[in-house]
Every structure is written in structure tokens, then in C-alpha cells.
Scaffold this motif. Sequence first.
Motif, PDB file in Angstrom:
ATOM      1  N   PRO A  10       0.830  -1.205   0.000  1.00 37.22           N
ATOM      2  CA  PRO A  10       0.000   0.000   0.000  1.00 37.22           C
ATOM      3  C   PRO A  10       0.866   1.258   0.000  1.00 37.22           C
ATOM      4  CG  PRO A  10      -0.708  -1.534   1.711  1.00 37.22           C
ATOM      5  CD  PRO A  10       0.593  -2.041   1.173  1.00 37.22           C
ATOM      6  N   LEU A  11       0.306   2.331  -0.509  1.00 34.69           N
ATOM      7  CA  LEU A  11       1.046   3.585  -0.591  1.00 34.69           C
ATOM      8  C   LEU A  11       1.510   4.057   0.783  1.00 34.69           C
ATOM      9  CD1 LEU A  11       2.159   5.900  -2.274  1.00 34.69           C
ATOM     10  CD2 LEU A  11      -0.088   6.977  -2.161  1.00 34.69           C
ATOM     11  N   ALA A  12       0.688   3.892   1.802  1.00 36.01           N
ATOM     12  CA  ALA A  12       1.085   4.315   3.154  1.00 36.01           C
ATOM     13  C   ALA A  12       2.339   3.575   3.616  1.00 36.01           C
ATOM     14  CB  ALA A  12      -0.057   4.091   4.134  1.00 36.01           C
ATOM     15  N   ASP A  13       2.441   2.291   3.284  1.00 32.42           N
ATOM     16  CA  ASP A  13       3.636   1.520   3.649  1.00 32.42           C
ATOM     17  C   ASP A  13       4.853   1.996   2.871  1.00 32.42           C
ATOM     18  OD1 ASP A  13       1.937   0.126   5.292  1.00 32.42           O
ATOM     19  OD2 ASP A  13       2.036  -1.756   4.155  1.00 32.42           O
ATOM     20  N   TYR A  14       4.640   2.323   1.599  1.00 39.61           N
ATOM     21  CA  TYR A  14       5.747   2.846   0.777  1.00 39.61           C
ATOM     22  C   TYR A  14       6.252   4.169   1.352  1.00 39.61           C
ATOM     23  CZ  TYR A  14       8.337   4.860  -3.098  1.00 39.61           C
ATOM     24  OH  TYR A  14       9.313   5.447  -3.854  1.00 39.61           O
ATOM     25  N   ALA A  16       5.982   5.216   4.420  1.00 39.29           N
ATOM     26  CA  ALA A  16       6.640   4.956   5.707  1.00 39.29           C
ATOM     27  C   ALA A  16       8.060   4.435   5.491  1.00 39.29           C
ATOM     28  CB  ALA A  16       5.822   3.966   6.526  1.00 39.29           C
ATOM     29  N   LEU A  17       8.222   3.543   4.520  1.00 38.91           N
ATOM     30  CA  LEU A  17       9.549   3.021   4.204  1.00 38.91           C
ATOM     31  C   LEU A  17      10.457   4.143   3.707  1.00 38.91           C
ATOM     32  CD1 LEU A  17      11.373   0.486   3.900  1.00 38.91           C
ATOM     33  CD2 LEU A  17      10.525   0.337   1.538  1.00 38.91           C
ATOM     34  N   SER A  18       9.931   4.998   2.854  1.00 36.00           N
ATOM     35  CA  SER A  18      10.710   6.122   2.341  1.00 36.00           C
ATOM     36  C   SER A  18      11.114   7.074   3.464  1.00 36.00           C
ATOM     37  CB  SER A  18       9.918   6.881   1.267  1.00 36.00           C
ATOM     38  OG  SER A  18       9.717   6.057   0.150  1.00 36.00           O
ATOM     39  N   GLU A  19      10.228   7.283   4.417  1.00 34.71           N
ATOM     40  CA  GLU A  19      10.545   8.141   5.561  1.00 34.71           C
ATOM     41  C   GLU A  19      11.639   7.516   6.431  1.00 34.71           C
ATOM     42  OE1 GLU A  19      11.030  11.132   8.049  1.00 34.71           O
ATOM     43  OE2 GLU A  19       9.936  11.232   6.158  1.00 34.71           O
ATOM     44  N   GLN A  20      11.594   6.211   6.602  1.00 36.77           N
ATOM     45  CA  GLN A  20      12.662   5.527   7.346  1.00 36.77           C
ATOM     46  C   GLN A  20      14.009   5.743   6.665  1.00 36.77           C
ATOM     47  OE1 GLN A  20      11.343   1.448   7.451  1.00 36.77           O
ATOM     48  NE2 GLN A  20      10.572   1.671   9.536  1.00 36.77           N
ATOM     49  N   PHE A  21      14.004   5.694   5.343  1.00 33.29           N
ATOM     50  CA  PHE A  21      15.236   5.917   4.583  1.00 33.29           C
ATOM     51  C   PHE A  21      15.704   7.365   4.736  1.00 33.29           C
ATOM     52  CE2 PHE A  21      17.061   7.258   0.445  1.00 33.29           C
ATOM     53  CZ  PHE A  21      18.287   6.639   0.593  1.00 33.29           C
ATOM     54  N   ARG A  22      14.782   8.320   4.548  1.00 34.82           N
ATOM     55  CA  ARG A  22      15.141   9.743   4.655  1.00 34.82           C
ATOM     56  C   ARG A  22      15.672  10.096   6.040  1.00 34.82           C
ATOM     57  NH1 ARG A  22      10.598  10.208   1.372  1.00 34.82           N
ATOM     58  NH2 ARG A  22       9.218  10.599   3.135  1.00 34.82           N
ATOM     59  N   SER A  23      15.106   9.487   7.064  1.00 32.32           N
ATOM     60  CA  SER A  23      15.530   9.794   8.433  1.00 32.32           C
ATOM     61  C   SER A  23      16.704   8.910   8.877  1.00 32.32           C
ATOM     62  CB  SER A  23      14.359   9.643   9.405  1.00 32.32           C
ATOM     63  OG  SER A  23      13.935   8.291   9.449  1.00 32.32           O
ATOM     64  N   GLN A  24      17.243   8.149   7.959  1.00 40.30           N
ATOM     65  CA  GLN A  24      18.420   7.300   8.163  1.00 40.30           C
ATOM     66  C   GLN A  24      18.201   6.206   9.205  1.00 40.30           C
ATOM     67  OE1 GLN A  24      21.688  10.014   8.832  1.00 40.30           O
ATOM     68  NE2 GLN A  24      21.745  10.596   6.678  1.00 40.30           N
ATOM     69  N   GLN A  25      16.950   5.774   9.353  1.00 39.75           N
ATOM     70  CA  GLN A  25      16.657   4.638  10.225  1.00 39.75           C
ATOM     71  C   GLN A  25      17.044   3.328   9.554  1.00 39.75           C
ATOM     72  OE1 GLN A  25      12.565   4.745  11.497  1.00 39.75           O
ATOM     73  NE2 GLN A  25      12.675   6.937  11.947  1.00 39.75           N
ATOM     74  N   ILE A  26      17.061   3.347   8.211  1.00 38.46           N
ATOM     75  CA  ILE A  26      17.523   2.197   7.440  1.00 38.46           C
ATOM     76  C   ILE A  26      18.548   2.696   6.432  1.00 38.46           C
ATOM     77  CG2 ILE A  26      15.413   0.829   7.736  1.00 38.46           C
ATOM     78  CD1 ILE A  26      14.557   1.682   4.917  1.00 38.46           C
ATOM     79  N   GLN A  32      16.685  -0.344  -0.725  1.00 31.01           N
ATOM     80  CA  GLN A  32      16.635  -0.949  -2.062  1.00 31.01           C
ATOM     81  C   GLN A  32      16.265  -2.423  -2.003  1.00 31.01           C
ATOM     82  OE1 GLN A  32      16.687   0.476  -5.049  1.00 31.01           O
ATOM     83  NE2 GLN A  32      16.758   2.427  -3.980  1.00 31.01           N
ATOM     84  N   ALA A  33      16.744  -3.129  -0.984  1.00 32.08           N
ATOM     85  CA  ALA A  33      16.422  -4.549  -0.842  1.00 32.08           C
ATOM     86  C   ALA A  33      14.922  -4.739  -0.615  1.00 32.08           C
ATOM     87  CB  ALA A  33      17.223  -5.166   0.312  1.00 32.08           C
ATOM     88  N   GLU A  34      14.340  -3.901   0.235  1.00 36.51           N
ATOM     89  CA  GLU A  34      12.910  -4.014   0.509  1.00 36.51           C
ATOM     90  C   GLU A  34      12.087  -3.661  -0.731  1.00 36.51           C
ATOM     91  OE1 GLU A  34       9.567  -4.892   2.970  1.00 36.51           O
ATOM     92  OE2 GLU A  34      11.656  -5.521   2.884  1.00 36.51           O
ATOM     93  N   LEU A  35      12.472  -2.609  -1.437  1.00 36.64           N
ATOM     94  CA  LEU A  35      11.756  -2.270  -2.671  1.00 36.64           C
ATOM     95  C   LEU A  35      11.916  -3.372  -3.710  1.00 36.64           C
ATOM     96  CD1 LEU A  35      12.364   1.562  -3.107  1.00 36.64           C
ATOM     97  CD2 LEU A  35      10.324   0.390  -2.248  1.00 36.64           C
ATOM     98  N   GLY A  36      13.096  -3.942  -3.796  1.00 38.22           N
ATOM     99  CA  GLY A  36      13.321  -5.041  -4.731  1.00 38.22           C
ATOM    100  C   GLY A  36      12.463  -6.252  -4.405  1.00 38.22           C
ATOM    101  N   ARG A  37      12.323  -6.536  -3.136  1.00 39.60           N
ATOM    102  CA  ARG A  37      11.518  -7.672  -2.690  1.00 39.60           C
ATOM    103  C   ARG A  37      10.039  -7.482  -3.038  1.00 39.60           C
ATOM    104  NH1 ARG A  37       8.476  -9.273   1.469  1.00 39.60           N
ATOM    105  NH2 ARG A  37       8.586  -7.350   2.666  1.00 39.60           N
ATOM    106  N   LEU A  38       9.584  -6.235  -3.010  1.00 36.33           N
ATOM    107  CA  LEU A  38       8.167  -5.935  -3.236  1.00 36.33           C
ATOM    108  C   LEU A  38       7.860  -5.450  -4.652  1.00 36.33           C
ATOM    109  CD1 LEU A  38       7.577  -4.241   0.206  1.00 36.33           C
ATOM    110  CD2 LEU A  38       6.708  -6.471  -0.536  1.00 36.33           C
ATOM    111  N   SER A  39       8.875  -5.398  -5.498  1.00 39.97           N
ATOM    112  CA  SER A  39       8.682  -4.911  -6.863  1.00 39.97           C
ATOM    113  C   SER A  39       7.847  -5.890  -7.683  1.00 39.97           C
ATOM    114  CB  SER A  39      10.042  -4.715  -7.536  1.00 39.97           C
ATOM    115  OG  SER A  39       9.871  -4.313  -8.871  1.00 39.97           O
ATOM    116  N   VAL A  40       6.911  -5.343  -8.443  1.00 39.18           N
ATOM    117  CA  VAL A  40       6.113  -6.140  -9.370  1.00 39.18           C
ATOM    118  C   VAL A  40       6.684  -5.973 -10.771  1.00 39.18           C
ATOM    119  CG1 VAL A  40       3.821  -6.527 -10.372  1.00 39.18           C
ATOM    120  CG2 VAL A  40       4.040  -5.868  -7.958  1.00 39.18           C
TER     121      VAL A  40
END
Length: 127
Positions: A10-14, A16-26, A32-40
Motif C-alpha cells: 500500500p502507498l502508506a507503507d511505501y 513509511a519506508l521512504s521516511e525511514q530511509f530519509r531519516s536514516q533509520q535504514i 533498495q532490498a525491501e523495494l526489490g523484494r516488493l517490486s512487481v
Amino acid sequence: MLSFAVYNMPLADYEALSEQFRSQQITPLQYQAELGRLSVVSGFDATAAEYIVSLKEQGRAVTATSPNAWTTHLGIRAGLLAEMLAERVAHTEQHLLRDIRKVNKLTLAQIQTTPEKELTVVMVEEN
């Protein structure tokens, strides 16, 4: 030219993941690994991009955000995308075109069975 990426989340999860990246939590690698795993699917297929834009213009995107002038994030039900994406992937493979860069066929098959699930579509206008 519009490129796009479709993620099985869902967009909300995307967001949230992007915010984790921007805030350097990940780390970038974790992101990239998480996006790759969920890529269609991702690519430059003009027909698919036009269809996705038409869904946005018709108000059939569940939610839409634009983090900048070149990028749009959409939440679209799987039922509106699955058949069209499968058709475009088959067309691409049949004609050996290279406009769709990456396809996760297992995930593409899975979204066809969950038409109400929200998918995230990231569209980027490129020169």
C-alpha cells in the motif's frame, strides 16, 4: 517520457519506508532490498504509463502524492493494474522489446488474485 515502478505494498507503507530511509533509520541497501523484494514491474512501457496516468486523471487512484515536480506516487487497486501489466509484459516478451526493465512474475501472478489490494505506483517524468 514516463517511467514507472509498481510495488506490492500500500502507498502508506511505501511512504513509511521512504521516511525511514530519509531519516536514516535504514540504510540505502536496506531500502533498495525491501523495494526489490516488493517490486512487481518497472519500466518505460508507454502504453502502461498512459493507462496509469488515465487512472489518475479519472480519480481511480486511491491516493496520490507528489514529492517533487517530476515524481508522483499513486495507490491503485491491484484489480485495475494486474491484467494490463500481465498483457504488457507478455507483449514485451513476445516482441523482444526492452521497454519494461524488470518483472517479478511470481508477484505479478499473486496480485491477479487480490484485486482489492492496494499497490503503489511511482511514476517519474524523465527526459
